[in-house]
Write a protein that holds these residues in place. Sequence first.
Motif, PDB file in Angstrom:
ATOM      1  N   MET A  16       0.848  -1.165   0.000  1.00  0.00           N
ATOM      2  CA  MET A  16       0.000   0.000   0.000  1.00  0.00           C
ATOM      3  C   MET A  16       0.895   1.231   0.000  1.00  0.00           C
ATOM      4  O   MET A  16       1.875   1.282   0.737  1.00  0.00           O
ATOM      5  CB  MET A  16      -0.889  -0.019   1.250  1.00  0.00           C
ATOM      6  N   ILE A  17       0.570   2.211  -0.832  1.00  0.00           N
ATOM      7  CA  ILE A  17       1.349   3.433  -0.968  1.00  0.00           C
ATOM      8  C   ILE A  17       0.470   4.601  -0.535  1.00  0.00           C
ATOM      9  O   ILE A  17      -0.640   4.764  -1.052  1.00  0.00           O
ATOM     10  CB  ILE A  17       1.820   3.627  -2.421  1.00  0.00           C
ATOM     11  N   VAL A  18       0.969   5.397   0.415  1.00  0.00           N
ATOM     12  CA  VAL A  18       0.218   6.542   0.918  1.00  0.00           C
ATOM     13  C   VAL A  18       1.076   7.782   0.740  1.00  0.00           C
ATOM     14  O   VAL A  18       2.050   7.989   1.454  1.00  0.00           O
ATOM     15  CB  VAL A  18      -0.160   6.372   2.407  1.00  0.00           C
ATOM     16  N   ASP A  19       0.715   8.588  -0.254  1.00  0.00           N
ATOM     17  CA  ASP A  19       1.458   9.815  -0.542  1.00  0.00           C
ATOM     18  C   ASP A  19       0.502  10.777  -1.231  1.00  0.00           C
ATOM     19  O   ASP A  19      -0.249  10.367  -2.121  1.00  0.00           O
ATOM     20  CB  ASP A  19       2.669   9.519  -1.441  1.00  0.00           C
ATOM     21  N   ASP A  20       0.521  12.044  -0.830  1.00  0.00           N
ATOM     22  CA  ASP A  20      -0.396  13.013  -1.442  1.00  0.00           C
ATOM     23  C   ASP A  20       0.060  13.470  -2.821  1.00  0.00           C
ATOM     24  O   ASP A  20      -0.675  14.151  -3.517  1.00  0.00           O
ATOM     25  CB  ASP A  20      -0.645  14.210  -0.517  1.00  0.00           C
ATOM     26  N   ASP A  21       1.247  13.068  -3.246  1.00  0.00           N
ATOM     27  CA  ASP A  21       1.746  13.400  -4.575  1.00  0.00           C
ATOM     28  C   ASP A  21       1.431  12.238  -5.527  1.00  0.00           C
ATOM     29  O   ASP A  21       2.048  11.176  -5.436  1.00  0.00           O
ATOM     30  CB  ASP A  21       3.256  13.647  -4.515  1.00  0.00           C
TER      31      ASP A  21
END
Length: 162
Positions: A1-6
């Motif tokens: 899972m990847i959590v980044d606002d970009d």
Amino acid sequence: MIVDDDPHICEIVQVYCEREGFLSACSHNGAEAMKLLASFEPDLIVLDVLLANENGIDWCRNARSRTNAPIVFLSSREEDEVKISALSDGGDDYVTKPFSPGVLMAKIKAHLRRVSTGRHEQLLQLPGLTLDYYAQSVNMGSKTIFFIEKKSSACCPIWPKT
């Protein structure tokens, strides 16, 4: 899972994960990520420290009540205090931006190897032979005889010396 606002960072990490044969899901904010955490049940989380309207370290602390999956922080913050806080509050590793996707993938695989050693249900064990889904390898005894080549994603045998 990847959590980044970009979204660009999410896309880069997701492409590299999928090249290595991993299923991945992206989230761009903390609330969405917490919902995704419940449905996706990730084996590992790549998490930015600076999320829109939320601190990734706080998110990590809250997520620890729901998952034991390794959390690799990926952040532009280079201060020792931030790194110490991230690792003390539930993070397992810290990579600074700009980052090398190859190094990030090596760290992800290393964490997944450690996690997979405790997951006997993820291993197919035959007499003298072990297939490890998470490490993406085949082991004969204590020797790796098969792995996924990074450049072409083709499988390459490694024959033990006789």
